[in-house]
Structures are given as structure tokens and as C-alpha cells.
Design a protein around this motif. Structure first.
Motif, PDB file in Angstrom:
ATOM      1  N   UNK A  26       0.814  -1.203  -0.029  1.00  0.00           N
ATOM      2  CA  UNK A  26       0.040   0.195   0.100  1.00  0.00           C
ATOM      3  C   UNK A  26       0.907   1.328  -0.097  1.00  0.00           C
ATOM      4  N   UNK A  27       0.702   1.859  -1.063  1.00  0.00           N
ATOM      5  CA  UNK A  27       1.782   3.280  -0.994  1.00  0.00           C
ATOM      6  C   UNK A  27       0.893   4.549  -0.903  1.00  0.00           C
ATOM      7  N   UNK A  28       1.276   5.100   0.224  1.00  0.00           N
ATOM      8  CA  UNK A  28       0.594   6.225   0.922  1.00  0.00           C
ATOM      9  C   UNK A  28       1.319   7.562   0.388  1.00  0.00           C
ATOM     10  N   UNK A  29       0.397   8.314  -0.170  1.00  0.00           N
ATOM     11  CA  UNK A  29       0.760   9.529  -1.088  1.00  0.00           C
ATOM     12  C   UNK A  29       1.680  10.552  -0.147  1.00  0.00           C
ATOM     13  N   UNK A  30       2.318  11.215  -0.836  1.00  0.00           N
ATOM     14  CA  UNK A  30       2.729  12.523  -0.410  1.00  0.00           C
ATOM     15  C   UNK A  30       1.647  13.548  -0.425  1.00  0.00           C
ATOM     16  N   UNK A  31       2.122  14.836   0.090  1.00  0.00           N
ATOM     17  CA  UNK A  31       1.029  15.969   0.109  1.00  0.00           C
ATOM     18  C   UNK A  31       0.649  16.336  -1.390  1.00  0.00           C
ATOM     19  N   UNK A  32       1.495  15.950  -2.511  1.00  0.00           N
ATOM     20  CA  UNK A  32       1.140  16.342  -3.895  1.00  0.00           C
ATOM     21  C   UNK A  32      -0.080  15.501  -4.386  1.00  0.00           C
ATOM     22  N   UNK A  67      -0.440  17.837  -7.726  1.00  0.00           N
ATOM     23  CA  UNK A  67      -0.019  19.044  -7.678  1.00  0.00           C
ATOM     24  C   UNK A  67       1.304  18.871  -8.385  1.00  0.00           C
ATOM     25  N   UNK A  68       1.626  20.175  -9.077  1.00  0.00           N
ATOM     26  CA  UNK A  68       3.095  20.175  -9.595  1.00  0.00           C
ATOM     27  C   UNK A  68       3.921  20.165  -8.561  1.00  0.00           C
ATOM     28  N   UNK A  69       5.331  19.910  -8.722  1.00  0.00           N
ATOM     29  CA  UNK A  69       6.368  19.747  -7.695  1.00  0.00           C
ATOM     30  C   UNK A  69       7.077  20.935  -7.900  1.00  0.00           C
ATOM     31  N   UNK A  70       6.578  22.150  -7.336  1.00  0.00           N
ATOM     32  CA  UNK A  70       7.188  23.369  -7.245  1.00  0.00           C
ATOM     33  C   UNK A  70       6.763  24.122  -6.149  1.00  0.00           C
ATOM     34  N   UNK A  71       7.015  25.422  -6.028  1.00  0.00           N
ATOM     35  CA  UNK A  71       6.550  26.380  -4.897  1.00  0.00           C
ATOM     36  C   UNK A  71       5.022  26.355  -4.792  1.00  0.00           C
ATOM     37  N   UNK A  72       4.578  26.704  -6.051  1.00  0.00           N
ATOM     38  CA  UNK A  72       2.816  26.711  -6.237  1.00  0.00           C
ATOM     39  C   UNK A  72       2.306  25.385  -5.661  1.00  0.00           C
ATOM     40  N   UNK A  73       2.623  24.538  -6.284  1.00  0.00           N
ATOM     41  CA  UNK A  73       2.096  23.289  -5.793  1.00  0.00           C
ATOM     42  C   UNK A  73       2.454  22.962  -4.426  1.00  0.00           C
ATOM     43  N   UNK A  74       3.369  23.230  -3.857  1.00  0.00           N
ATOM     44  CA  UNK A  74       3.730  22.870  -2.400  1.00  0.00           C
ATOM     45  C   UNK A  74       2.840  23.590  -1.536  1.00  0.00           C
ATOM     46  N   UNK A  76      -0.285  24.945  -2.265  1.00  0.00           N
ATOM     47  CA  UNK A  76      -1.462  24.575  -2.513  1.00  0.00           C
ATOM     48  C   UNK A  76      -1.585  22.942  -1.772  1.00  0.00           C
ATOM     49  N   UNK A  77      -0.661  22.345  -1.761  1.00  0.00           N
ATOM     50  CA  UNK A  77      -0.818  20.900  -1.179  1.00  0.00           C
ATOM     51  C   UNK A  77      -0.835  20.993   0.388  1.00  0.00           C
ATOM     52  N   UNK A  79      -1.993  23.401   2.056  1.00  0.00           N
ATOM     53  CA  UNK A  79      -3.140  23.939   2.577  1.00  0.00           C
ATOM     54  C   UNK A  79      -4.271  22.922   2.545  1.00  0.00           C
ATOM     55  N   UNK A  80      -4.205  22.016   1.589  1.00  0.00           N
ATOM     56  CA  UNK A  80      -4.945  20.588   1.451  1.00  0.00           C
ATOM     57  C   UNK A  80      -4.759  20.018   2.799  1.00  0.00           C
ATOM     58  N   UNK A  81      -3.519  19.599   2.930  1.00  0.00           N
ATOM     59  CA  UNK A  81      -2.976  18.703   3.974  1.00  0.00           C
ATOM     60  C   UNK A  81      -3.643  19.267   5.287  1.00  0.00           C
ATOM     61  N   UNK A  82      -3.503  20.620   5.434  1.00  0.00           N
ATOM     62  CA  UNK A  82      -4.086  21.003   6.844  1.00  0.00           C
ATOM     63  C   UNK A  82      -5.453  20.744   6.784  1.00  0.00           C
ATOM     64  N   UNK A  83      -6.245  20.680   5.935  1.00  0.00           N
ATOM     65  CA  UNK A  83      -7.666  20.327   6.290  1.00  0.00           C
ATOM     66  C   UNK A  83      -7.958  18.914   6.459  1.00  0.00           C
ATOM     67  N   UNK A  84      -6.877  18.193   6.354  1.00  0.00           N
ATOM     68  CA  UNK A  84      -7.249  16.711   6.131  1.00  0.00           C
ATOM     69  C   UNK A  84      -7.585  16.210   7.621  1.00  0.00           C
ATOM     70  N   UNK A  85      -8.613  15.088   7.744  1.00  0.00           N
ATOM     71  CA  UNK A  85      -9.156  14.642   8.712  1.00  0.00           C
ATOM     72  C   UNK A  85      -8.067  13.211   8.971  1.00  0.00           C
ATOM     73  N   UNK A  86      -7.319  13.270  10.193  1.00  0.00           N
ATOM     74  CA  UNK A  86      -6.366  12.268  10.161  1.00  0.00           C
ATOM     75  C   UNK A  86      -7.291  11.006  10.453  1.00  0.00           C
ATOM     76  N   UNK A  87      -8.046  10.895  11.294  1.00  0.00           N
ATOM     77  CA  UNK A  87      -8.754   9.785  11.736  1.00  0.00           C
ATOM     78  C   UNK A  87      -9.567   9.213  10.376  1.00  0.00           C
TER      79      UNK A  87
END
Length: 228
Positions: A26-32, A67-74, A76-77, A79-87
């Protein structure tokens, strides 16, 4: 590559699958998201003989995020990660793991990078009957070292010694916590920063450190999750 649908109580999400026969990872994604880098890693693992499954963990926020692997993509990613519900995310990972078990002809393991490095570690403390867990530079690991006692399967950590997102002191805390644990391997690439394995992100990639860490990963998986 094929795509399956995983159904959970509050909806459904995509599970992308590479390979057709062998043990599962099971490959668990990075924030991108499950983008070019995760696809490349999945293809590498499938070529070794694994069935690889990568769930879309941001489906509740932005389905299909890549997302793109650049500053803008980072930005935005993050921001998404900050909204992620860990449980809920861990519940999704458990459901994905169960789906993967039905596709394999051997054991199953976990491999996560960055954001996914933390969640592979967290899932390793929750899931049963895992053959191996590999966590690359999970920033949440140092603050949850008490979970080590709940992981009985072989566990391999990778960190960068010059990571601006994970202080070297925190990496040292992980090193100290795993001392004497027969099931844990700890590897620190002192010359590498964060996301050093990400060959799709020039701002992070360290080819030498990446090659060393990946060789160790392949050897670890071959020992604990053999394909033949």
C-alpha cells in the motif's frame, strides 16, 4: 495500471493499482497527491514483482489531487493537508489495505513518503498481519514515538539529516527511541533534506541519497516481503 473504487461509510474513492500478481504494497501518498512521483514509485515496485495500490486520500477535499512539484504546488498541497481529517484518513487507509489484500498472492506491506511516511507509521500501529512498513521522512513520527510498541512487524525509517521540516534533534529522538528494537531499522542521509527521494521535484531531489535509501528499501522489502 487500473483503478478500483473503495466504498466507505461516507462515500467512495479511487484506489489505483499497479501489478497483477505477488505480495502487496500500500503506497501512501505525499501531500502532492497521487501524481507523477507516486506513479513512478508504483511502477518501480511493480517491476520488482509487487501489487501496488495507492489510494486518493484527499478525495473528501479535492478528489484526484495531483499538484505540480514546485513552490505553487507545495503551497496548495500544504493547504489541503491542513484540512485533512487524520482519523478518517486512517479509516480510508484501512479500507484500502483490505481491498489490496484481496488482490495479492502473498503478504502486504506499507510504504509512505512525507505526509504518507507519517500515515504509514500510524497505520502500522493499527493494522494487523503486516509484513513490513517503510516510512520516508514522516514529520509526524517524532511526536508519536509511543506507537513504536504497537508495531510488531519489521519497520524501516528514512530521514534526511539536513531536513528543514524535521529538525535534526527530532530525528535524533527517533534514533534514540528505536535503539535496541530488533524489528526497526533507522537510516539517516545526513547530506539530504526533505523529500530527497522525489525525482520529480528538483527543489528537493538528492540523487545520491535517493539511490542509497532506495537500495536499502529494496533489500528490506526483499527480506520481509519477498516476491518469490
Amino acid at each position: 495500471m487500473s483503478t478500483r473504487t473503495v466504498v466507505v461509510p461516507d462515500g467512495e474513492f479511487a484506489l489505483r493499482v499497479w501489478g497483477t500478481e505477488g505480495p502487496g504494497i500500500l503506497l501512501v501518498q505525499e501531500i502532492y497527491g497521487v501524481g507523477a512521483y507516486m506513479e513512478a514509485v508504483a511502477e518501480d515496485l511493480a517491476a520488482l514483482g509487487y501489487v501496488v495500490a495507492a489510494p486518493d486520500l484527499f478525495w473528501r477535499i479535492r478528489p484526484g489531487w495531483a499538484a505540480a512539484h514546485d513552490e505553487e504546488g507545495l503551497k496548495a498541497s500544504l493547504e489541503l493537508a491542513s484540512q485533512f481529517d487524520a482519523e478518517k484518513g486512517l479509516d480510508d487507509l484501512e479500507a484500502s489495505l483490505e481491498a489490496l489484500r484481496g488482490l495479492t498472492t502473498g503478504g502486504v506491506g506499507l510504504l509512505g513518503f512525507c505526509f504518507g511516511g507519517t500515515f504509514a507509521y500510524l497505520l502500522g500501529a493499527r493494522a494487523d498481519d503486516l509484513s513490513a512498513v517503510v516510512s520516508f521522512y514522516g514529520s509526524g513520527v517524532p511526536d508519536q514515538l509511543g506507537l513504536l510498541d504497537q508495531i510488531e512487524c519489521p519497520l524501516q525509517f528514512h530521514f534526511g539529516g539536513s531536513d528543514p521540516y524535521i529538525a535534526r534533534e527530532k530525528v535524533a529522538a527517533v534514533e534514540k527511541a528505536v535503539e535496541g528494537r530488533a524489528n526497526v531499522e533507522m537510516h539517516v542521509e545526513e547530506d539530504a533534506g526533505h523529500a530527497f527521494h522525489n525525482r520529480k521535484a528538483p527543489m528537493f531531489y538528492n540523487p545520491e541519497a535517493a539511490a542509497r535509501a532506495w537500495r536499502l528499501t529494496e533489500e528490506f522489502l526483499a527480506r520481509h516481503l519477498p516476491t518469490k
